[in-house]
Design a protein around this motif. Structure first.
Motif, PDB file in Angstrom:
ATOM      1  N   GLY A 159      47.253  33.971  30.332  1.00  0.00           N
ATOM      2  CA  GLY A 159      46.912  34.995  29.361  1.00  0.00           C
ATOM      3  C   GLY A 159      45.817  34.620  28.376  1.00  0.00           C
ATOM      4  N   GLU A 160      45.289  33.402  28.479  1.00  0.00           N
ATOM      5  CA  GLU A 160      44.207  32.978  27.595  1.00  0.00           C
ATOM      6  C   GLU A 160      42.910  33.695  27.964  1.00  0.00           C
ATOM      7  OE1 GLU A 160      44.231  30.783  24.939  1.00  0.00           O
ATOM      8  OE2 GLU A 160      46.411  30.912  25.161  1.00  0.00           O
ATOM      9  N   PRO A 161      42.011  33.907  26.997  1.00  0.00           N
ATOM     10  CA  PRO A 161      40.727  34.544  27.308  1.00  0.00           C
ATOM     11  C   PRO A 161      39.893  33.688  28.266  1.00  0.00           C
ATOM     12  CG  PRO A 161      41.026  34.317  24.925  1.00  0.00           C
ATOM     13  CD  PRO A 161      42.154  33.610  25.583  1.00  0.00           C
ATOM     14  N   ILE A 162      39.242  34.337  29.206  1.00  0.00           N
ATOM     15  CA  ILE A 162      38.332  33.648  30.122  1.00  0.00           C
ATOM     16  C   ILE A 162      36.946  33.691  29.485  1.00  0.00           C
ATOM     17  CG2 ILE A 162      37.274  33.691  32.415  1.00  0.00           C
ATOM     18  CD1 ILE A 162      39.843  35.042  33.429  1.00  0.00           C
ATOM     19  N   PRO A 163      36.287  32.543  29.326  1.00  0.00           N
ATOM     20  CA  PRO A 163      34.964  32.525  28.698  1.00  0.00           C
ATOM     21  C   PRO A 163      33.981  33.461  29.415  1.00  0.00           C
ATOM     22  CG  PRO A 163      35.779  30.288  28.984  1.00  0.00           C
ATOM     23  CD  PRO A 163      36.729  31.196  29.701  1.00  0.00           C
ATOM     24  N   GLU A 164      33.144  34.115  28.629  1.00  0.00           N
ATOM     25  CA  GLU A 164      32.193  35.084  29.169  1.00  0.00           C
ATOM     26  C   GLU A 164      31.249  34.441  30.191  1.00  0.00           C
ATOM     27  OE1 GLU A 164      28.922  38.236  27.507  1.00  0.00           O
ATOM     28  OE2 GLU A 164      30.629  37.723  26.233  1.00  0.00           O
ATOM     29  N   ALA A 165      30.859  33.203  29.929  1.00  0.00           N
ATOM     30  CA  ALA A 165      29.973  32.508  30.876  1.00  0.00           C
ATOM     31  C   ALA A 165      30.649  32.347  32.236  1.00  0.00           C
ATOM     32  CB  ALA A 165      29.580  31.145  30.316  1.00  0.00           C
ATOM     33  N   ARG A 166      31.939  32.050  32.247  1.00  0.00           N
ATOM     34  CA  ARG A 166      32.687  31.922  33.507  1.00  0.00           C
ATOM     35  C   ARG A 166      32.796  33.276  34.202  1.00  0.00           C
ATOM     36  NH1 ARG A 166      35.978  28.845  36.537  1.00  0.00           N
ATOM     37  NH2 ARG A 166      37.937  29.676  37.318  1.00  0.00           N
ATOM     38  N   GLN A 167      33.005  34.328  33.433  1.00  0.00           N
ATOM     39  CA  GLN A 167      33.098  35.671  34.018  1.00  0.00           C
ATOM     40  C   GLN A 167      31.808  36.054  34.735  1.00  0.00           C
ATOM     41  OE1 GLN A 167      34.406  38.661  31.227  1.00  0.00           O
ATOM     42  NE2 GLN A 167      35.828  37.238  30.259  1.00  0.00           N
ATOM     43  N   HIS A 168      30.677  35.685  34.148  1.00  0.00           N
ATOM     44  CA  HIS A 168      29.383  36.020  34.758  1.00  0.00           C
ATOM     45  C   HIS A 168      29.051  35.094  35.927  1.00  0.00           C
ATOM     46  CE1 HIS A 168      28.400  39.133  31.927  1.00  0.00           C
ATOM     47  NE2 HIS A 168      28.649  38.321  30.913  1.00  0.00           N
ATOM     48  N   ALA A 169      29.458  33.834  35.831  1.00  0.00           N
ATOM     49  CA  ALA A 169      29.148  32.860  36.876  1.00  0.00           C
ATOM     50  C   ALA A 169      29.943  33.111  38.148  1.00  0.00           C
ATOM     51  CB  ALA A 169      29.411  31.449  36.372  1.00  0.00           C
ATOM     52  N   LEU A 170      31.176  33.588  37.997  1.00  0.00           N
ATOM     53  CA  LEU A 170      32.063  33.829  39.140  1.00  0.00           C
ATOM     54  C   LEU A 170      32.577  35.261  39.107  1.00  0.00           C
ATOM     55  CD1 LEU A 170      34.144  30.541  38.932  1.00  0.00           C
ATOM     56  CD2 LEU A 170      32.418  31.097  40.647  1.00  0.00           C
ATOM     57  N   PRO A 171      31.853  36.199  39.679  1.00  0.00           N
ATOM     58  CA  PRO A 171      32.333  37.585  39.698  1.00  0.00           C
ATOM     59  C   PRO A 171      33.713  37.683  40.347  1.00  0.00           C
ATOM     60  CG  PRO A 171      30.068  37.471  40.475  1.00  0.00           C
ATOM     61  CD  PRO A 171      30.565  36.057  40.356  1.00  0.00           C
TER      62      PRO A 171
END
Length: 88
Positions: A43-55
Motif C-alpha cells: 500500500g505504499e506509494p510507488i515513486p513516479e519515476a518507477r511508474q514511468h520507467a515500468l509501465p
C-alpha cells in the motif's frame, strides 16, 4: 552426436525449445498498461519515476524484490533435463 533411438538434431531441438520457453516466460512477465500509484502488496506509494520507467508496475521496489526472490526459488526446475545428461 547422439545416437540410438533419437532423431538427428533432437538435442538441438530441445535446446531451442528451452530457449523459446524462457523467452515466452520473460515476455509474459513484462509490465503492461497503466502503473499503479500505490503498491498492491504493502500500500505504499510507488515513486513516479518507477511508474514511468515500468509501465504497468504494481509493486514498490521492496515488494517487487520479494516477488522476484520467490519466483527465482521456484523456477529452478528444468523439465527437459540437462543437455549433458541426455548425451551420456
Amino acid at each position: 552426436m547422439a545416437g540410438g533411438w533419437v532423431e538427428d538434431g533432437s538435442v538441438q531441438k530441445q535446446i531451442d525449445d528451452t530457449v523459446d520457453d524462457a523467452i515466452a516466460q520473460a515476455r509474459s512477465q513484462l509490465h503492461q498498461g497503466e502503473s499503479a500509484e500505490y503498491c498492491a502488496e504493502c500500500g505504499e506509494p510507488i515513486p513516479e519515476a518507477r511508474q514511468h520507467a515500468l509501465p504497468g508496475v504494481i509493486y514498490c521496489i521492496h515488494c517487487q524484490q520479494k516477488v522476484d526472490k520467490k519466483y527465482r526459488a521456484t523456477s529452478a526446475i528444468n523439465r527437459r533435463g540437462s543437455k549433458d545428461s541426455q548425451l551420456r
